[in-house]
Design a protein around this motif. Structure first.
Motif, short mmCIF file in Angstrom:
data_model
loop_
_atom_site.label_atom_id
_atom_site.label_comp_id
_atom_site.label_asym_id
_atom_site.label_seq_id
_atom_site.Cartn_x
_atom_site.Cartn_y
_atom_site.Cartn_z
N MET A 114 -68.05 21.22 48.96
CA MET A 114 -68.70 19.90 48.89
C MET A 114 -67.72 18.84 48.41
N VAL A 132 -66.73 15.36 50.21
CA VAL A 132 -66.84 14.06 49.54
C VAL A 132 -65.49 13.36 49.52
N PHE A 136 -77.48 13.46 62.78
CA PHE A 136 -77.24 14.82 62.31
C PHE A 136 -76.96 14.87 60.81
N MET A 195 -79.18 17.00 58.13
CA MET A 195 -78.56 17.98 57.24
C MET A 195 -79.07 17.80 55.81
N ILE A 201 -79.25 25.57 47.18
CA ILE A 201 -77.86 25.78 46.77
C ILE A 201 -77.62 25.17 45.40
N ASN A 202 -76.58 25.69 44.74
CA ASN A 202 -76.28 25.28 43.38
C ASN A 202 -75.65 23.90 43.30
N VAL A 203 -75.15 23.40 44.41
CA VAL A 203 -74.43 22.14 44.38
C VAL A 203 -75.21 21.07 45.14
N LEU A 235 -74.25 17.38 44.84
CA LEU A 235 -72.96 17.10 45.49
C LEU A 235 -73.10 17.12 47.01
N TYR A 236 -73.97 18.02 47.49
CA TYR A 236 -74.25 18.11 48.92
C TYR A 236 -74.83 16.79 49.43
N MET A 281 -74.31 13.84 48.18
CA MET A 281 -73.20 12.89 48.22
C MET A 281 -72.33 13.12 49.45
N ALA A 282 -72.03 14.42 49.69
CA ALA A 282 -71.08 14.76 50.74
C ALA A 282 -71.60 14.34 52.11
N PHE A 283 -72.85 14.75 52.42
CA PHE A 283 -73.32 14.45 53.76
C PHE A 283 -73.82 13.03 53.89
N ALA A 321 -72.05 10.68 52.82
CA ALA A 321 -70.83 9.93 53.10
C ALA A 321 -70.45 9.98 54.58
N GLY A 349 -78.80 19.31 33.32
CA GLY A 349 -77.89 20.44 33.17
C GLY A 349 -77.75 21.30 34.41
N MET A 404 -77.09 21.10 38.99
CA MET A 404 -76.92 20.30 40.19
C MET A 404 -77.87 20.76 41.29
#
Lengths: 103, 164, 395
Positions: free
Chosen positions: B55, B59, C107, C111, C127-129, C132-133, C135-137, C139, C187, C189
């Motif tokens: 991830m 990012v 898409f 996601m 998922i544990n993140v 962050l996921y 944020m990632a997708f 972007a 505490g 994500m």
């Protein structure tokens, strides 16, 4: 874990070679920068693969990848700023023509 | 077996994308191929059970670096360098050297006896990475943040137009 | 009644038929993805009607009311119309990039549906993140619009592309900071974990009670991330004639339109998950089906607020938009982050921590608004900017 470690390492080698080829042979400075990014990615794949296969309990491998990310981000930002600055004064981005120390 | 097929598929696609980065004449296409490579490497990180890095890779590399590169290309059309040849004079030498390098290292890697440990990846990897940053690796972490700050200021200073 | 029981019964059924375990998992994943996809697309069609109806009511109109009861079938009619139109590719366009851009635009948002918890443990991928996921997708959207803007070979599209990068990249920082504060407090994500952490007070112990200023910051930045008014200047019709999607027609345009509505819905869903307890509510822990109902009610209320804001506020200028992000939201976010980190480090009991967080949030919000008010009331600063020549962002 059915994939052998060497597959990951060979993949990373191929990625590194392609990136290095780009750095050595491209004329356009932005393309050279992209080659450097490919090489850094190859290093990351190696670090993560070694972490997973050899020392899965010690997360230093992953932590180093994060440092590589930081360096890559800094490198891209400064590199692109330099290129825009050079392009503005020299009107070219060809690495072969950027050979004088003053303009 | 499924893992191997998946790995080969991802690896081949990623390498083709990487080839695209170095052979594409159009710089914008090269940048898009670069995004593909970053994405492929992120999926490999997931195969290696490093979700956090996968991830973070998306990012940082796609969200920031690739976008920055594309933005820089779009900002100055001359930087596309359409009039320049794609490669410089030493490209065949570089290509040969790289093929030799790849062959040599691959041969070494196949010969090299690694001793993989078949342990599970820790379930609390994210927590361990986090405490690693503020614990054992706190000095490099701080140095990295200073590096980013310096890069930020430096990039602005370099790219600013002075005569305005 | 456990929603998960359905899934388990289905898996057991497949295994009883005699399908090997690996394939059962694969079938399960594909089915889950298909369900999410269908839900997303149906939702988008409903959202278009919903938003038009809200905008109509806000502006004292009726909104769509011809096709079907209350105009409910109107989006289907529109979609049909778009399907029958000619899909034009401009002559000079960079074909592959041009046609790929709308696909990526939709898409990357579909996601995002994968990690949103609709009820306890009813998540596509737990998922544990998760944060962050998101944020990632999230972007990737900027990438799709850049591709659209560049490949159209149209200067307005290109200008729209520049604005996309400037806006989405800048406003990702406040969004990220807001998410980070919530991660700090909960505490984890994992989005389902974040929702589970808000189960106090009979399912009403939502983080917005402790972090109102963080929610305000997230909401304002989400308006910009969703390209909605007052931050819709990357497709400002009156300035750059619809921006990056100017050269798109028929279904290709419809995909961008779809992405726009789905994006807003996902932003509302994330706001609900992070700040309004997600599926939490009275009795949701005992009856998971209530969680789904609570979740959708909350998300639609949030979506209504988004639509309401869009129908109410005029557009900002680009320099106002940029300076608001960098001079107001980012410092405010950093101050909030620091305050939350310090308060959590004190190690007080829960009630005291939440009270202290609330006070700190209100203080920071008031100080920010006060400074902002002083700045904007100083007319000499706001008026001597050139009104009709917005500056392009320069690197």
């Amino acid at each position: 874990m059915t994939v052998p470690l060497s597959w990951y390492l060979i993949f990373a080698t191929a990625l590194f070679s392609l990136g290095f080829f780009g750095v050595l042979s491209r004329r356009n400075a932005v393309a050279v920068l992209m080659g450097v990014e490919l090489m850094l990615n190859a290093v990351n794949v190696n670090l993560v693969a070694f972490w997973r296969y050899l020392t899965p309990t010690d997360l230093s491998g992953q932590i180093f990848v994060v440092f590589v990310f930081t360096v890559a981000a800094a490198e891209a930002a400064v590199g692109l700023a330099l290129m825009i600055s050079i392009y503005r004064t020299r009107k070219t981005i060809n690495v072969e023509e950027i050979n004088a120390l003053k303009h | 077996m499924v893992g191997q097929i998946l790995f080969i598929f991802i690896a081949v696609v990623t390498l083709l994308m990487a080839l695209g980065v170095v052979v594409a004449r159009n710089l914008f296409h090269a940048a898009l191929f670069l995004v593909g490579v970053f994405f492929g490497v992120a999926t490999l990180f997931i195969l290696l059970e490093a979700e956090f890095l996968a991830m973070a890779q998306i990012v940082i590399y796609i969200g920031a670096i690739a976008t920055l590169i594309v933005f820089a290309i779009m900002l100055s059309r001359g930087m596309m360098g359409k009039h320049l040849g794609k490669y410089n004079k030493q490209w065949y030498f570089a290509g040969g050297a790289m093929i030799f390098f790849f062959g040599l290292v691959s041969w070494l890697l196949v010969k090299m006896p690694f001793a993989p440990v078949s342990a599970e990846a820790p379930a609390d990897a994210i927590q361990q990475i986090g405490s690693g940053f503020v614990g054992h690796y706190v000095v490099p972490f701080e140095v990295a943040s200073v590096l980013l700050l310096v890069a930020l200021v430096g990039a602005i200073m370099l790219a600013r137009e002075r005569n305005s | 009644m456990d929603l998960r029981a359905f899934g388990e019964a289905f898996i057991a059924m497949l295994e009883n038929i005699g399908i090997p375990e690996g394939w059962v998992l694969l079938i399960n994943w594909i089915l889950g993805a298909l369900i999410l996809l269908v839900v997303a697309l149906l939702l988008a069609i409903f959202l278009i009607w919903f938003e038009r109806k809200v905008a109509g009511r806000v502006q004292d109109r009726l909104g769509p009311n011809r096709v079907g009861p209350w105009g409910l079938i109107q989006p289907f009619a529109d979609a049909l119309k778009l399907l029958t139109k000619e899909a034009i590719t401009p002559d000079n366009a960079d074909r592959i990039t041009y046609n790929l851009a709308p696909v990526i635009a939709v898409f990357h948002i579909i996601m995002l549906f994968a990690v949103i918890p609709f009820a306890d443990k009813v998540v596509g991928a737990n998922i544990n993140v998760g944060v962050l996921y998101l944020m990632a997708f999230g972007a990737l959207g900027a990438m799709a619009m850049l591709m659209a803007g560049w490949s159209s070979r149209n200067k307005y599209a290109l200008l729209g592309g520049f604005r996309v990068v400037a806006q989405l990249l800048s406003y990702e920082i406040p969004v990220g900071l807001a998410m980070l504060v919530v991660v700090l407090l909960s505490g984890t994500m994992n989005l389902n974990g974040i929702a589970q952490g808000q189960g106090g007070l009979f399912g009403l112990g939502w983080y917005v009670l402790a972090l109102p200023a963080v929610f305000v910051m997230y909401f304002v930045a989400a308006l910009a991330e969703g390209e909605r008014a007052p931050f819709d200047l990357l497709e400002a019709e009156s300035e750059i004639v619809a921006g990056y999607n100017i050269e798109y027609s028929a279904m290709k345009f419809a995909w961008f339109y779809l992405a726009f509505f789905l994006n807003t819905w996902v932003l509302s869903a994330v706001a609900v998950t992070l700040f309004f307890g997600g599926w939490q509510g009275p009795g949701a822990a005992q009856f998971p089906i209530l969680g789904v109902i609570y979740f959708f009610i909350k998300v639609f209320i949030m979506f209504f607020v988004f639509a309401w804001v869009r129908a109410t506020f005029p557009r900002l200028r680009i320099d106002q938009m940029m300076s608001f992000c960098w001079k107001v939201l980012v410092p405010m976010g950093l101050a909030l982050f620091l305050s939350v980190a310090v308060v959590l480090k004190l190690g007080l009991p829960d009630v005291a921590t939440w009270a202290l967080l609330f006070v700190a949030n209100i203080v920071i919000l008031v100080v920010t608004l006060k400074l902002l008010g002083n700045y904007t009331s100083d007319l000499s600063r706001t008026q001597n900017k050139r009104l009709f020549a917005p500056e392009l962002p320069r690197l």
